[in-house]
Design a protein around this motif. Structure first.
Motif, short mmCIF file in Angstrom:
data_model
loop_
_atom_site.label_atom_id
_atom_site.label_comp_id
_atom_site.label_asym_id
_atom_site.label_seq_id
_atom_site.Cartn_x
_atom_site.Cartn_y
_atom_site.Cartn_z
N TYR A 205 0.83 -1.20 0.00
CA TYR A 205 0.00 0.00 0.00
C TYR A 205 0.87 1.25 0.00
O TYR A 205 0.60 2.22 -0.72
N THR A 206 1.93 1.24 0.80
CA THR A 206 2.82 2.40 0.88
C THR A 206 3.50 2.64 -0.47
O THR A 206 3.61 3.79 -0.93
N GLU A 209 1.03 4.23 -2.88
CA GLU A 209 0.81 5.65 -2.58
C GLU A 209 2.01 6.48 -3.05
O GLU A 209 1.82 7.59 -3.55
N ILE A 219 4.84 9.79 3.15
CA ILE A 219 3.39 9.74 3.29
C ILE A 219 3.03 9.72 4.77
O ILE A 219 3.61 8.95 5.54
N ARG A 223 -2.42 8.27 7.13
CA ARG A 223 -3.05 8.04 5.83
C ARG A 223 -2.88 6.58 5.41
O ARG A 223 -3.81 5.96 4.88
#
Length: 271
Positions: A205-206, A209, A219, A223
């Motif tokens: 996911y990181t 993003e 990030i 979030r």
């Protein structure tokens, strides 16, 4: 009627729904899916569970795990005071925590001659929405509103048979012997997992993003926590995800800038 329910939000919602009725609601505030549950019905197991949480999770400054432990012990005491002939409704859903709570509660009621009914809110919601042109899949009882809870109580309760109760009791006894830290609900079963279960998804996911932003952007951790919460196939707490993010930082998989004092005070990127 006595109700057993699991999770702080679900407990609060049920109490609100039945606030004008003379029902007793026994709410267990604990998420049974993470943290040790070995002998969590006994003093040493309770101490181990809440000590692990206090050490591992990073709560807001004014949060007191001692108060949560007191609430858990109060629920255990209320359960032990249930009398022969009492009628109980146990609320559950299709997630590890509520399914574990169901089984452990049945084990703790093993010697009591009581009438048990079960409400699975995920199944009840499907019945409730049938013919309304909508298909709503809920993952936790906390997602139900007051009107839905009252409807489920009237129309979606199932009597717990002797065979069902025996199976739940045996499963509860076995769960109280487990030494795992993480448990998932998969294909109708409670599965022990490695503590690193969600790390790969957090990393993916990181990365995603990062690719959608500037290459050198960090990030905000909060979030990432929110995104993982929304996309995971398991019910996770924000505290658990943030704990795993800090573990990934410690292992060198993630870099950070800011203060690790709060998930809102630091940002991360893949190392």
């Amino acid at each position: 009627m006595i109700h057993l329910i699991f999770g702080i939000a679900a407990d609060s919602g049920l109490k609100h729904a039945f606030r004008e009725q003379n029902h007793q609601i026994i709410g267990f505030p604990t998420d049974f899916s993470t943290g040790p549950i070995n002998h969590i019905h006994q003093p040493e197991g309770i101490k181990e569970h809440f000590n692990w949480k206090a050490f591992s999770f990073q709560e807001e400054a004014d949060y007191d795990y001692g108060m949560e432990q007191v609430a858990f012990q109060r629920a255990l005491k209320q359960l032990s005071e249930i009398k022969e002939g009492d009628k109980l409704t146990i609320w559950t859903c299709k997630n590890a925590s509520e399914q574990i709570g169901l089984r452990i509660s049945c084990y703790l009621l093993k010697e009591k001659k009581v009438e048990l009914t079960l409400i699975n809110t995920a199944e009840a919601m499907k019945e409730y929405m049938n013919g309304k042109g909508l298909n709503i899949d809920i993952r936790t009882t906390a997602e139900c509103n007051m009107q839905q809870l009252l409807h489920f109580y009237t129309h979606s309760n199932t009597a717990v048979t002797k065979e069902m109760r025996k199976n739940f009791e045996q499963a509860g006894e076995e769960l109280l012997q487990r030494v795992s830290i993480v448990r998932s609900w998969k294909q109708g079963e409670i599965i022990d997992e490695l503590e690193t279960r969600d790390d790969e998804f957090i990393m993916e996911y990181t990365k995603r993003e990062e690719q959608e932003g500037k290459a050198d952007d960090f990030i905000i951790a909060a979030r990432v926590v929110g995104g993982v919460l929304g996309e995971s196939d398991q019910i996770l707490s924000d505290l658990w995800i943030e704990y795993r993010i800090r573990s990934l930082i410690q292992s060198g998989c993630l870099m950070y800038k800011g203060s690790l004092q709060s998930m809102r005070m630091y940002s991360i990127k893949v190392a």
